[in-house]
Design a protein around this motif. Structure first.
Motif, PDB file in Angstrom:
ATOM      1  N   ARG A  10      44.536  40.810  38.274  1.00  0.00           N
ATOM      2  CA  ARG A  10      43.603  41.834  38.478  1.00  0.00           C
ATOM      3  C   ARG A  10      44.254  43.058  37.784  1.00  0.00           C
ATOM      4  O   ARG A  10      45.365  43.562  38.211  1.00  0.00           O
ATOM      5  CB  ARG A  10      43.315  42.058  39.988  1.00  0.00           C
ATOM      6  CG  ARG A  10      42.925  40.821  40.730  1.00  0.00           C
ATOM      7  CD  ARG A  10      42.990  40.840  42.120  1.00  0.00           C
ATOM      8  NE  ARG A  10      42.357  41.761  42.663  1.00  0.00           N
ATOM      9  CZ  ARG A  10      40.992  42.101  43.114  1.00  0.00           C
ATOM     10  NH1 ARG A  10      40.344  41.078  42.694  1.00  0.00           N
ATOM     11  NH2 ARG A  10      40.426  43.145  43.683  1.00  0.00           N
ATOM     12  N   SER A  29      38.823  41.436  28.037  1.00  0.00           N
ATOM     13  CA  SER A  29      38.528  40.831  29.311  1.00  0.00           C
ATOM     14  C   SER A  29      37.165  39.784  29.679  1.00  0.00           C
ATOM     15  O   SER A  29      37.099  38.824  30.331  1.00  0.00           O
ATOM     16  CB  SER A  29      38.655  41.487  30.680  1.00  0.00           C
ATOM     17  OG  SER A  29      37.565  42.508  30.570  1.00  0.00           O
ATOM     18  N   THR A  30      36.184  40.125  28.505  1.00  0.00           N
ATOM     19  CA  THR A  30      35.148  39.286  28.524  1.00  0.00           C
ATOM     20  C   THR A  30      35.292  37.885  27.907  1.00  0.00           C
ATOM     21  O   THR A  30      34.627  37.170  28.055  1.00  0.00           O
ATOM     22  CB  THR A  30      33.921  39.880  27.702  1.00  0.00           C
ATOM     23  OG1 THR A  30      34.437  40.199  26.480  1.00  0.00           O
ATOM     24  CG2 THR A  30      33.611  41.326  28.216  1.00  0.00           C
ATOM     25  N   GLU A  37      41.104  40.618  34.200  1.00  0.00           N
ATOM     26  CA  GLU A  37      40.037  41.429  34.344  1.00  0.00           C
ATOM     27  C   GLU A  37      40.277  42.973  35.081  1.00  0.00           C
ATOM     28  O   GLU A  37      41.120  42.949  35.850  1.00  0.00           O
ATOM     29  CB  GLU A  37      38.792  40.844  35.410  1.00  0.00           C
ATOM     30  CG  GLU A  37      39.352  40.262  36.779  1.00  0.00           C
ATOM     31  CD  GLU A  37      38.216  39.623  37.749  1.00  0.00           C
ATOM     32  OE1 GLU A  37      37.283  39.770  37.121  1.00  0.00           O
ATOM     33  OE2 GLU A  37      38.857  39.385  38.475  1.00  0.00           O
TER      34      GLU A  37
END
Length: 213
Positions: A10, A29-30, A37
């Protein structure tokens, strides 16, 4: 055996400006194998492009302008609380132009990353590219470091060299530094997220600390 890092890790990203480094992290982060993410984006002033970018991607945001608080200590404590609400594994200062203080570092020291547009410890402070040009170095670059209480003094995660070209002015040099800085940031945030990390004095080591908790 230390616990393995959360996947995806995170990230809370703090911005003061247009958010180009934030955008690079969001784009990275995709990919499902990136390992991190962006779960929230915070800013120290209203109207930043970084917050607008986050909102376009449906990422929660918060804004804490320093003048809204009685003093910097109150602002720092509020920033720590706002970031803690999103339970981050890593905090990234992506063009965040405020120094974090003791309350913030008490919560997130050792887990907060920042970049500097010079090869630390050379040319600290606000004008790394300008100072490198003025000194006449032939190579400068960018540094990714773990934030401590000083100005651009924390343990170094990674560095990238950028040549100073004949005819460079501050804008041209800074633009090339920012491009290399962004690639380094994205690469290393992913690595640190996937493998976890800890500090060993001034060395940044991959993996969790070996002692059991």
């Amino acid at each position: 055996m230390p616990p393995s890092p959360r996947t995806p890790a995170r990230l809370v990203v703090l911005v003061s400006g247009s958010g180009t480094n934030l955008q690079a992290l969001i784009d990275a982060s995709t990919s499902p194998d990136y390992g991190a993410e962006v779960v929230a984006v915070g800013a120290d002033r209203d109207g930043t492009g970084g917050v607008a970018r986050a909102e376009r991607h449906g990422i929660p945001t918060f804004v804490l302008p320093v003048p809204d608080f009685a003093d910097r200590a109150s602002w720092d404590a509020a920033l720590a609380e706002a970031v803690a609400a999103y339970d981050p594994d890593i905090v990234v200062l992506a063009g965040f132009m405020k120094l974090t203080g003791p309350a913030f570092l008490a919560r997130f020291g050792g887990r907060t990353l920042n970049t500097h547009p010079a090869l630390s410890p050379a040319f600290p402070g606000m004008h790394g590219p300008r100072d490198a040009l003025a000194y006449g170095v032939k190579v400068t670059g960018a540094t990714l470091f773990v934030v401590d209480e000083g100005v651009d003094t924390g343990p170094i995660v990674a560095q990238v060299a950028v040549p100073v070209l004949d005819g460079d002015d501050e804008a041209a040099l800074h633009e090339r530094i920012k491009s290399s800085e962004r690639a380094m940031l994205v690469d290393w945030v992913g690595t640190l997220a996937r493998e976890d990390f800890h500090l060993d004095d001034r060395a940044v080591r991959l993996g969790g600390e070996s002692h059991d908790h």
